[in-house]
Write a protein that holds these residues in place. Structure first.
Motif, PDB file in Angstrom:
ATOM      1  N   ALA A  22      -4.828  11.880  -6.902  1.00  0.00           N
ATOM      2  CA  ALA A  22      -3.980  10.782  -7.371  1.00  0.00           C
ATOM      3  C   ALA A  22      -2.872  10.462  -6.366  1.00  0.00           C
ATOM      4  O   ALA A  22      -2.519   9.294  -6.168  1.00  0.00           O
ATOM      5  CB  ALA A  22      -3.377  11.125  -8.734  1.00  0.00           C
ATOM      6  N   GLY A  23      -2.318  11.472  -5.717  1.00  0.00           N
ATOM      7  CA  GLY A  23      -1.282  11.242  -4.702  1.00  0.00           C
ATOM      8  C   GLY A  23      -1.821  10.478  -3.503  1.00  0.00           C
ATOM      9  O   GLY A  23      -1.144   9.603  -2.941  1.00  0.00           O
ATOM     10  N   ILE A  24      -3.038  10.806  -3.104  1.00  0.00           N
ATOM     11  CA  ILE A  24      -3.669  10.079  -1.996  1.00  0.00           C
ATOM     12  C   ILE A  24      -3.880   8.615  -2.381  1.00  0.00           C
ATOM     13  O   ILE A  24      -3.607   7.703  -1.584  1.00  0.00           O
ATOM     14  CB  ILE A  24      -5.005  10.750  -1.600  1.00  0.00           C
ATOM     15  CG1 ILE A  24      -4.722  12.103  -0.927  1.00  0.00           C
ATOM     16  CG2 ILE A  24      -5.831   9.853  -0.688  1.00  0.00           C
ATOM     17  CD1 ILE A  24      -5.949  12.984  -0.752  1.00  0.00           C
ATOM     18  N   ILE A  25      -4.335   8.390  -3.606  1.00  0.00           N
ATOM     19  CA  ILE A  25      -4.522   7.012  -4.074  1.00  0.00           C
ATOM     20  C   ILE A  25      -3.193   6.265  -4.086  1.00  0.00           C
ATOM     21  O   ILE A  25      -3.103   5.131  -3.612  1.00  0.00           O
ATOM     22  CB  ILE A  25      -5.176   7.003  -5.474  1.00  0.00           C
ATOM     23  CG1 ILE A  25      -6.600   7.537  -5.384  1.00  0.00           C
ATOM     24  CG2 ILE A  25      -5.152   5.600  -6.083  1.00  0.00           C
ATOM     25  CD1 ILE A  25      -7.230   7.856  -6.727  1.00  0.00           C
ATOM     26  N   THR A  26      -2.152   6.894  -4.606  1.00  0.00           N
ATOM     27  CA  THR A  26      -0.829   6.266  -4.646  1.00  0.00           C
ATOM     28  C   THR A  26      -0.327   5.946  -3.242  1.00  0.00           C
ATOM     29  O   THR A  26       0.200   4.855  -2.994  1.00  0.00           O
ATOM     30  CB  THR A  26       0.188   7.180  -5.368  1.00  0.00           C
ATOM     31  OG1 THR A  26      -0.266   7.389  -6.710  1.00  0.00           O
ATOM     32  CG2 THR A  26       1.581   6.583  -5.383  1.00  0.00           C
ATOM     33  N   ALA A  27      -0.482   6.888  -2.326  1.00  0.00           N
ATOM     34  CA  ALA A  27      -0.041   6.664  -0.942  1.00  0.00           C
ATOM     35  C   ALA A  27      -0.827   5.512  -0.303  1.00  0.00           C
ATOM     36  O   ALA A  27      -0.241   4.694   0.424  1.00  0.00           O
ATOM     37  CB  ALA A  27      -0.197   7.943  -0.124  1.00  0.00           C
ATOM     38  N   CYS A  28      -2.110   5.433  -0.578  1.00  0.00           N
ATOM     39  CA  CYS A  28      -2.920   4.338  -0.019  1.00  0.00           C
ATOM     40  C   CYS A  28      -2.480   2.988  -0.568  1.00  0.00           C
ATOM     41  O   CYS A  28      -2.377   2.005   0.184  1.00  0.00           O
ATOM     42  CB  CYS A  28      -4.399   4.570  -0.308  1.00  0.00           C
ATOM     43  SG  CYS A  28      -5.124   5.909   0.659  1.00  0.00           S
ATOM     44  N   VAL A  29      -2.202   2.933  -1.860  1.00  0.00           N
ATOM     45  CA  VAL A  29      -1.713   1.689  -2.454  1.00  0.00           C
ATOM     46  C   VAL A  29      -0.365   1.313  -1.837  1.00  0.00           C
ATOM     47  O   VAL A  29      -0.131   0.156  -1.480  1.00  0.00           O
ATOM     48  CB  VAL A  29      -1.603   1.806  -3.994  1.00  0.00           C
ATOM     49  CG1 VAL A  29      -0.873   0.619  -4.590  1.00  0.00           C
ATOM     50  CG2 VAL A  29      -2.983   1.954  -4.618  1.00  0.00           C
ATOM     51  N   ALA A  30       0.526   2.293  -1.690  1.00  0.00           N
ATOM     52  CA  ALA A  30       1.837   2.031  -1.088  1.00  0.00           C
ATOM     53  C   ALA A  30       1.689   1.575   0.361  1.00  0.00           C
ATOM     54  O   ALA A  30       2.412   0.682   0.820  1.00  0.00           O
ATOM     55  CB  ALA A  30       2.717   3.278  -1.163  1.00  0.00           C
ATOM     56  N   LEU A  31       0.759   2.150   1.097  1.00  0.00           N
ATOM     57  CA  LEU A  31       0.518   1.755   2.483  1.00  0.00           C
ATOM     58  C   LEU A  31       0.031   0.309   2.556  1.00  0.00           C
ATOM     59  O   LEU A  31       0.518  -0.478   3.380  1.00  0.00           O
ATOM     60  CB  LEU A  31      -0.500   2.688   3.136  1.00  0.00           C
ATOM     61  CG  LEU A  31      -0.876   2.372   4.584  1.00  0.00           C
ATOM     62  CD1 LEU A  31       0.353   2.424   5.487  1.00  0.00           C
ATOM     63  CD2 LEU A  31      -1.942   3.337   5.074  1.00  0.00           C
TER      64      LEU A  31
END
Length: 77
Positions: A22-31
């Motif tokens: 979930a953190g990777i997904i959140t970071a990708c969305v933020a990127l």
């Protein structure tokens, strides 16, 4: 009848694996939204840290609730 419960170690493993994903997904969305890698990584890390603890506590509370759980019989044939 016996109730099957997840051990705390299992809850920890589930919490960690889910929060990493979930953190990777959140970071990708933020990127994608900001275009700033460092800022996106900080958001992903903060999100993972806070929600990891909350998810673990949520799992442990639900482990005490019997709603929807299948139980194993006290005997075998």
């Amino acid at each position: 009848m016996g109730v099957v419960l997840d051990s705390p170690k299992r809850s920890v493993a589930k919490s960690i694996s889910w929060r990493i994903l979930a953190g990777i997904i959140t970071a990708c969305v933020a990127l994608v939204m900001t275009g700033q890698l460092e800022f996106a990584a900080k958001i992903g890390l903060a999100d993972t840290t806070v929600k990891l603890l909350i998810y673990f506590l949520h799992e442990r509370i639900w482990n005490r609730i019997s709603y929807g759980r299948a139980t194993t019989p006290d005997y075998e044939v």
